[in-house]
Design an enzyme around this catalytic site. Structure first.
Site, PDB file in Angstrom:
ATOM      1  N   GLN A 175       0.823  -1.220   0.000  1.00 28.06           N
ATOM      2  CA  GLN A 175       0.000   0.000   0.000  1.00 28.06           C
ATOM      3  C   GLN A 175       0.858   1.272   0.000  1.00 28.06           C
ATOM      4  O   GLN A 175       0.421   2.315  -0.465  1.00 28.06           O
ATOM      5  CB  GLN A 175      -0.928   0.019   1.220  1.00 28.06           C
ATOM      6  N   GLY A 196       1.966  -4.707  -8.419  1.00 21.41           N
ATOM      7  CA  GLY A 196       1.623  -3.848  -9.546  1.00 21.41           C
ATOM      8  C   GLY A 196       0.216  -3.272  -9.495  1.00 21.41           C
ATOM      9  O   GLY A 196       0.008  -2.090  -9.734  1.00 21.41           O
ATOM     10  N   HIS A 197      -0.766  -4.116  -9.148  1.00 22.43           N
ATOM     11  CA  HIS A 197      -2.165  -3.690  -9.340  1.00 22.43           C
ATOM     12  C   HIS A 197      -2.649  -2.692  -8.298  1.00 22.43           C
ATOM     13  O   HIS A 197      -3.753  -2.171  -8.424  1.00 22.43           O
ATOM     14  CB  HIS A 197      -3.089  -4.903  -9.439  1.00 22.43           C
ATOM     15  N   CYS A 321     -10.318  -8.903   0.701  1.00 20.71           N
ATOM     16  CA  CYS A 321      -9.953 -10.303   0.944  1.00 20.71           C
ATOM     17  C   CYS A 321     -10.846 -10.906   2.015  1.00 20.71           C
ATOM     18  O   CYS A 321     -11.068 -12.101   2.037  1.00 20.71           O
ATOM     19  CB  CYS A 321      -8.507 -10.399   1.404  1.00 20.71           C
TER      20      CYS A 321
HETATM   21  C1  LIG Z   1      -3.116  -6.167  -1.801  1.00 14.62           C
HETATM   22  C2  LIG Z   1      -2.162  -6.415  -0.694  1.00 14.62           C
HETATM   23  C3  LIG Z   1      -1.368  -7.575  -0.664  1.00 14.62           C
HETATM   24  C4  LIG Z   1      -1.493  -8.650  -1.720  1.00 14.62           C
HETATM   25  O1  LIG Z   1      -0.977  -8.245  -2.963  1.00 14.62           O
HETATM   26  P1  LIG Z   1      -1.426  -9.047  -4.281  1.00 14.62           P
HETATM   27  O2  LIG Z   1      -0.563  -8.478  -5.341  1.00 14.62           O
HETATM   28  O3  LIG Z   1      -2.879  -8.781  -4.471  1.00 14.62           O
HETATM   29  O4  LIG Z   1      -1.117 -10.489  -4.022  1.00 14.62           O
HETATM   30  C5  LIG Z   1      -0.484  -7.734   0.367  1.00 14.62           C
HETATM   31  N1  LIG Z   1      -0.368  -6.799   1.340  1.00 14.62           N
HETATM   32  C6  LIG Z   1      -1.102  -5.678   1.339  1.00 14.62           C
HETATM   33  C7  LIG Z   1      -0.898  -4.675   2.419  1.00 14.62           C
HETATM   34  C8  LIG Z   1      -2.035  -5.450   0.337  1.00 14.62           C
HETATM   35  O5  LIG Z   1      -2.771  -4.341   0.352  1.00 14.62           O
END
Ligand SMILES: *Cc1c(COP(=O)(O)O)cnc(C)c1O
Length: 383
Positions: A175, A196-197, A321
């Site tokens: 984040q 990336g996303h 999640c």
């Molecule tokens: C989204 C997120 C993840 C997981 O990342 P992905 O690329 O979706 O596997 C891990 N830690 C945090 C703090 C996230 O916000």
């Protein structure tokens, strides 16, 4: 549609899409080949590695491309312990499940885990980390910014402690990456996860930064890609897209985050002023520029989300999640919220595209919906 769920995922930047397309068409070679068609693509991957490395002041050879934040977190935790045998991990109660579930598995294999409880704002102090360090402590893993409440941790202070005690320091910066300044050398970070996303890049790609020589054994065995530690033919288009998204995000970070902060504060002030019985979760200042998390008394957050959905607004109750489970958010519980307030929580995460008009519309919808839900709640009518 008004999208206020950028902590769950982001829209891919059009320039990122354009940068990726050639690698799904003409530039389709396997980067491992020794002919020019391959070597050109291999060179583009190495350029991407340098871009990502520069964003956190790492060396290119310290960046390993992965399938995303989850894989990077699994790698950092599992290999730190596996390479050093038995030991002890210090983490927090508010981590992403990629960290917490990895810890559970390591625990079942004999690794000890201490999960520090954050304070009411969601902060874990360096002092509390220091107190938890034992002679067998191998690793401290503490997220740079929380995905639900946006709170930023004192990463630099924690890094100073782990360095003093000779303990590895990993941070889940999924984040935080490109939203706050990160300098892995100045902050004494040994490992860092990003994705990336979450930064207007593609899904299914991320990276793990590992300081030189801190991890030596492969996480995924196979053809020897990623300097022998993470085998598998590279997600070339994803890697190119990740680097492009990183470059854009770093270049516009100041302007983008200043705008988001301004919009966030505008919306926060109005919600707290114009709706009764609202709590603002997380630290008021030490937080991500685009994150707001409110708890509405006598309101079910999930129902509120569904009402907002019908008004064209995307927001989230807790993290995406955990939206499949009906357990109250572990993050909100860790900062001391009651089950009622945890269930009454809604997260809005904005980006630099949000307009004041859109925010005004969301606030009007919020006011209506909250009033409607409370009017049907006998307990509220008694207060
Ligand atoms: C989204 C997120 C993840 C997981 O990342 P992905 O690329 O979706 O596997 C891990 N830690 C945090 C703090 C996230 O916000």
């Amino acid at each position: 549609m008004i999208y206020m769920d950028n902590a769950a995922t982001t829209k891919v930047h059009p320039a990122v899409v354009n940068a990726m397309i050639p690698y799904m068409s003409n530039r389709y070679s396997n980067p491992s080949g020794i002919y020019t068609f391959s070597k050109n693509v291999k060179r583009d991957i190495e350029d991407a590695r340098a871009v990502v490395a520069a964003a956190i002041n790492a060396l290119p050879e310290e960046i390993y491309f992965t399938s995303g934040g989850t894989e990077s977190d699994n790698w950092a935790l599992k290999m730190s312990c596996l390479e050093r045998g038995r030991g002890h991990i210090i983490t927090t109660q508010m981590e992403h499940h990629a960290i917490l579930k990895s810890c559970e598995q390591l625990q079942s294999q004999g690794i000890a885990v201490t999960k520090l409880k954050p304070d009411k704002d969601g902060i874990v102090t360096a002092k509390s980390v220091e107190k938890a360090i034992r002679p067998d402590t191998v690793l401290v893993s503490i997220m740079a910014a929380n995905n639900e409440i946006g709170t930023l941790q004192p990463v630099k202070d924690i890094g100073a402690i782990t360095r003093e005690y000779g303990v590895l320091f990993h941070t889940d910066a999924v984040q935080a990456f490109t939203n706050i300044d990160i300098d892995v050398k100045a902050m004494n970070i040994n490992m860092l996860s990003a994705s990336g996303h979450k930064i207007s890049g593609p899904k299914g790609v991320g990276f793990l930064y590992v300081e030189k020589d801190k991890l030596r054994k492969p996480f995924i065995n196979g053809g020897g890609q990623e300097m022998g530690l993470r085998a598998g033919t590279e997600n070339v288009a994803g890697i190119i897209g990740l680097a492009k998204a990183t470059k854009i995000a770093v270049d516009n970070m100041k302007v983008r985050t200043e705008y988001e902060r301004k919009m966030r504060d505008y919306m926060t002030d109005r919600v707290l002023r114009e709706i009764k019985g609202v709590h603002f979760n997380g630290h008021s200042q030490k937080r991500l520029p685009g994150n707001m998390n409110f708890s509405f008394e006598y309101v079910d957050g999930a129902t509120l989300i569904l009402m907002l959905d019908r008004q064209g607004i995307c927001a989230s109750a807790g993290s995406a999640c955990s939206s499949v489970s009906s357990e109250p958010s572990h993050v909100l519980k860790s900062i001391g919220l009651s089950d009622e307030l945890a269930y009454g929580s809604v997260r809005f995460t904005i980006n630099e595209k949000i307009t004041k008009r859109e925010i005004d519309y969301v606030i009007e919808c919020l006011k209506q919906n909250v009033a409607k839900l409370r009017s049907m709640n006998t307990e509220w009518n008694n207060v």
